[in-house]
Design an enzyme around this catalytic site. Structure first.
Site, short mmCIF file in Angstrom:
data_model
loop_
_atom_site.label_atom_id
_atom_site.label_comp_id
_atom_site.label_asym_id
_atom_site.label_seq_id
_atom_site.Cartn_x
_atom_site.Cartn_y
_atom_site.Cartn_z
N HIS A 296 10.01 -3.51 4.67
CA HIS A 296 10.41 -2.10 4.69
C HIS A 296 10.58 -1.61 6.11
CE1 HIS A 296 6.02 -1.62 5.09
NE2 HIS A 296 6.08 -0.31 5.16
N HIS B 220 0.81 -1.24 0.00
CA HIS B 220 0.00 0.00 0.00
C HIS B 220 0.84 1.28 0.00
CE1 HIS B 220 0.00 -0.21 4.69
NE2 HIS B 220 0.98 0.54 4.27
N HIS C 276 -2.78 4.64 9.51
CA HIS C 276 -1.45 5.15 9.89
C HIS C 276 -1.58 6.43 10.71
CE1 HIS C 276 -0.75 2.60 6.36
NE2 HIS C 276 0.50 2.48 6.72
N GLU D 275 3.44 -5.19 8.95
CA GLU D 275 2.14 -5.00 8.26
C GLU D 275 1.67 -6.29 7.58
OE1 GLU D 275 2.24 -0.24 7.06
OE2 GLU D 275 2.83 -1.69 5.55
#
Ligand code: DHB
Ligand code: FE
Length: 278
Positions: free
Chosen positions: A193, A12, A59, A240
């Site tokens: 990441h 995303h 977020h 995530e």
């Protein structure tokens, strides 16, 4: 009867949304990534969902440190794309399905998953970017979307095992719904990441690829992987990916892999997509 016909795992990265909205998809940096999603869009057009249940993480957009729901569900009729600091994304308003959403939340809570019920929220890149990648630039989204936010921002997030079990409970709830509907479930976020601290920029393609193999062929085994492994091997934000297990739990164990795509980099992130059909 409603049924889950397919599951989608999808990154995303916010910069992907910006590249789409600013018309940069054919630029050399972005073209290989967007080329990889052409087949995904074709498949979604063939699968033709009547409804998407999208498992994603907020977020710090709709939620703040004041309230941190572990699992939540949006029951409102419409969801506005949020302004995350650079103006709201130029994507259509999302339509929900309050009747289905209330059925789902009732079934999940009575099944002992303590969902937080959300009557009002906006949605951020975690939700809108995978929709853009799967459906393209559209005037209207092809079907209603039920947002299912999961906390992966503040420790402790739910375990992989719990996420997988939630997926199973979602499947049961969908199959108890009386209308004939083709439901597709999205698990979003990742892949490896880390966007802060000493290891900022970390990408681990070997780990990502075994994750894609296991989400496809060994979901029950993958569900036992501890948080520490995600964070150590896939970066702090790699956690995530635990949300993909909600999607996988909602599918049959022998679901077929229809498509897979992996690309590095997009912003600071490895990008992955998998489409599984029941
Ligand atoms: C990036 C990736 C994310 O998953 C996110 O939520 C924010 C930023 C990035 O790579 O830039
Ligand atoms: Fe993210």
């Amino acid at each position: 009867m409603a049924q889950i016909v397919a599951g989608v795992g999808c990154s995303h990265v916010p910069a992907i949304g910006a590249a789409i909205d600013l018309g940069k998809t054919q630029e050399p940096y972005w073209k290989p990534l967007f080329d990889g999603f052409e087949r995904s869009k074709q498949l979604m057009a063939e699968i033709k969902p009547d409804l998407v249940i999208e498992v994603y993480n907020d977020h710090g957009t709709a939620f703040s440190l004041q309230y941190i729901p572990t699992f939540a569900l949006g029951v409102q009729p419409e969801f506005r794309p949020a302004d995350e600091g650079w103006g709201p994304r130029k994507v259509p308003m999302l339509k929900g399905d309050p009747e289905f959403a209330w059925h789902l939340v009732e079934s999940l809570i009575l099944d002992e998953f303590d969902m937080t019920i959300i009557n009002e929220m906006e949605v951020d890149h975690g939700l809108t970017v995978p929709l853009s990648l799967m459906f393209g630039q559209v005037k209207e989204w092809p079907c209603p979307v039920i947002p299912l936010p999961v906390n992966v921002v503040t420790y402790p997030p739910p375990t992989g095992k719990r996420c997988f079990a939630l997926g199973r409970a979602i499947r049961k709830a969908v199959e108890e719904y009386k209308k004939d509907m083709r439901v597709v479930i999205f698990g979003t976020g990742g892949m490896s990441h880390q966007i802060h601290g000493e290891r900022c920029g970390l990408i681990n393609s070997a780990w990502d690829k075994q994750f894609l193999d296991r989400i496809s062929k060994d979901p029950q085994g993958l569900a036992t992987v501890p948080h520490l492994e995600y964070v150590r091997d896939a970066g702090a934000e790699g956690i995530e990916m635990v949300m993909w297990l909600v999607m996988r739990g909602a599918l049959n164990d022998d679901a077929k892999e229809a498509y897979r795509f992996y690309h590095v980099p997009a912003s600071n992130t490895a990008v992955g997509n998998i489409i599984l059909t029941n």
